[in-house]
Design an enzyme around this catalytic site. Structure first.
Site, PDB file in Angstrom:
ATOM      1  N   LYS A 106       0.838  -1.191   0.000  1.00  0.00           N
ATOM      2  CA  LYS A 106       0.000   0.000   0.000  1.00  0.00           C
ATOM      3  C   LYS A 106       0.876   1.246   0.000  1.00  0.00           C
ATOM      4  CE  LYS A 106      -3.601  -2.527   2.514  1.00  0.00           C
ATOM      5  NZ  LYS A 106      -4.423  -2.629   3.731  1.00  0.00           N
ATOM      6  N   GLY A 137      -7.372  -4.288   1.640  1.00  0.00           N
ATOM      7  CA  GLY A 137      -8.527  -4.340   2.523  1.00  0.00           C
ATOM      8  C   GLY A 137      -8.106  -4.128   3.963  1.00  0.00           C
ATOM      9  N   THR A 139      -6.810  -5.185   7.028  1.00  0.00           N
ATOM     10  CA  THR A 139      -6.090  -6.375   7.481  1.00  0.00           C
ATOM     11  C   THR A 139      -4.941  -6.013   8.404  1.00  0.00           C
ATOM     12  OG1 THR A 139      -4.777  -6.226   5.435  1.00  0.00           O
ATOM     13  CG2 THR A 139      -6.606  -7.778   5.439  1.00  0.00           C
ATOM     14  N   LYS A 192      -5.256   6.146   2.925  1.00  0.00           N
ATOM     15  CA  LYS A 192      -5.797   5.838   4.268  1.00  0.00           C
ATOM     16  C   LYS A 192      -4.700   5.830   5.319  1.00  0.00           C
ATOM     17  CE  LYS A 192      -4.362   1.368   4.638  1.00  0.00           C
ATOM     18  NZ  LYS A 192      -3.757   0.675   5.795  1.00  0.00           N
ATOM     19  N   ASP A 245     -10.908  -0.257   5.270  1.00  0.00           N
ATOM     20  CA  ASP A 245      -9.475  -0.149   5.546  1.00  0.00           C
ATOM     21  C   ASP A 245      -9.155   1.150   6.278  1.00  0.00           C
ATOM     22  OD1 ASP A 245      -6.909  -1.093   5.528  1.00  0.00           O
ATOM     23  OD2 ASP A 245      -6.556  -0.790   3.382  1.00  0.00           O
ATOM     24  N   THR A 249      -7.476   1.221  10.090  1.00  0.00           N
ATOM     25  CA  THR A 249      -6.155   1.805  10.284  1.00  0.00           C
ATOM     26  C   THR A 249      -6.210   3.037  11.176  1.00  0.00           C
ATOM     27  OG1 THR A 249      -5.702   1.094   8.020  1.00  0.00           O
ATOM     28  CG2 THR A 249      -4.049   2.455   9.060  1.00  0.00           C
ATOM     29  N   SER A 255      -2.453  -0.588  14.452  1.00  0.00           N
ATOM     30  CA  SER A 255      -2.076   0.240  13.311  1.00  0.00           C
ATOM     31  C   SER A 255      -0.755   0.967  13.559  1.00  0.00           C
ATOM     32  CB  SER A 255      -3.178   1.266  13.023  1.00  0.00           C
ATOM     33  OG  SER A 255      -2.733   2.248  12.111  1.00  0.00           O
ATOM     34  N   ARG A 256       0.244   0.677  12.734  1.00  0.00           N
ATOM     35  CA  ARG A 256       1.536   1.358  12.872  1.00  0.00           C
ATOM     36  C   ARG A 256       1.409   2.839  12.528  1.00  0.00           C
ATOM     37  NH1 ARG A 256       2.867  -3.421  10.221  1.00  0.00           N
ATOM     38  NH2 ARG A 256       3.180  -2.409   8.219  1.00  0.00           N
ATOM     39  N   ASN A 257       0.607   3.164  11.510  1.00  0.00           N
ATOM     40  CA  ASN A 257       0.448   4.567  11.118  1.00  0.00           C
ATOM     41  C   ASN A 257      -0.241   5.375  12.222  1.00  0.00           C
ATOM     42  OD1 ASN A 257       1.317   4.703   8.124  1.00  0.00           O
ATOM     43  ND2 ASN A 257       0.063   2.867   8.231  1.00  0.00           N
TER      44      ASN A 257
END
Length: 332
Positions: A106, A137, A139, A192, A245, A249, A255-257
């Site tokens: 992504k 998606g 995940t 996203k 998604d 996120t 979520s790392r972001n």
């Protein structure tokens, strides 16, 4: 079953390998680090990127691209966007025109502003026109690896290709929908991550739930504008690869972001934040390419622009929030 080569043994690549093995596929996993290959073969675990989840014996782990690609018909690219072109270029001499390529990354390439499927086509074009699709998606790799129910999409304008991949890559509790809008799915997957960083910033600043909801909905509007400008379909901005998604996120604890954004909101420096992360938060690098692409296409993306300024130009997170709230009033 068609042999599957997965390029990249990060958390997502490893989770895909585990999932495909659970469905009794012939799956091979390429890892860049030789020591990681040795460890995974010896312990059947990826202690760096996906600890505490067993990798089945049937997954063939190797540092040799030739060994992994030999006899494979489906090639899944699961490496970070900033090394995507380099790795695919190394694969090229071993690839065949009748292979099916699936991008599970992504992001948008910084220098060229290409989507990952475009990078595949660009690198492969001296030899053949690749059959390429995108998998995307909501995940989180640990949940997928544990076999928790997951729904995502495989996107390609080629109906035959996406149906073949839907059949070949679906697995127990791993449900694939098809989608013709490859452009829209890829752009949504990249944008996203930036919105998720912004949502984390709000949380890190302690601003409550209202602004997070506002950021997500306005972020979806920015995402849609860029999708349409790039040639994607406005009417397809629903389902797992769009809002699904984005919501995961932005809100999910794995979520790392989002985690990057929370740390920034708490006053930490971006270099400090990234130095403490082993895995890539794609939104950090993608912010640059997304803003550049939006400017090239004359698309208004104020949230993405402010996050780029926070990440790369030293703008303070609270100033970014104030700037967004003080913009000229307009109709939704």
């Amino acid at each position: 079953m068609t042999p599957i080569a997965i390029i990249g043994a990060g958390g997502w690549g490893t989770a895909l390998a585990i999932t495909m093995a659970r469905a009794e596929r012939d799956v091979r996993l390429w890892a860049y680090e030789p020591y990681l290959v040795e460890t995974m073969i010896a312990t059947r675990e990826n202690p760096i990127y996906l600890p505490s989840v067993r990798v089945p014996e049937s997954v063939r782990v190797s540092n040799s691209m030739q060994d992994v690609l030999g006899g494979a018909r489906i090639v899944i690219m699961a490496v970070p966007s900033h090394v995507y072109r380099q790795v695919f270029s190394q694969l090229l001499p071993l690839l065949k025109g009748d292979m099916f390529f699936v991008s599970a990354t992504k992001g948008i390439e910084n220098d060229s502003l290409m989507r990952m499927s475009e990078v595949v086509a660009d690198v492969a074009k001296p030899r053949f026109a690749p059959q390429v699709a995108v998998m995307s998606g909501p995940t989180f790799a640990p949940e997928v690896a544990r076999g928790e129910p997951t729904a995502l999409v495989v996107a390609s304008p080629n109906e035959n290709l996406r149906r073949i991949l839907q059949s070949e890559l679906s697995a127990p509790r791993f449900r694939l929908y098809t989608n013709a809008d490859l452009i829209g799915v890829e752009i949504a997957a990249a944008v996203k991550n930036i919105i998720a960083i912004a949502a984390g910033v709000v949380d890190g600043l302690g601003l409550g739930s209202n602004p997070v909801a506002a950021l997500i909905t306005r972020g979806l509007a920015e995402m849609t504008r860029l999708v349409v400008a790039c040639g994607g379909k406005r009417e397809r901005r629903s389902g797992p690869a769009g809002p699904g998604d984005l919501v995961l996120t932005s809100y999910g604890s794995l979520s790392r972001n989002r985690r990057v954004g929370v740390a920034l909101g708490q006053g930490k420096n971006i270099d400090e934040v990234l130095s403490n992360m082993r895995m890539v938060a794609e939104g950090v690098k993608t912010a640059k390419s997304t803003v550049a692409l939006a400017q090239k296409l004359n698309v208004e993306m104020p949230i993405a622009e402010k996050m780029y300024a926070v990440l790369h130009e030293g703008l303070k997170p609270h100033d970014a929030i104030d700037d967004l709230m003080e913009r000229k009033l307009k109709e939704e």
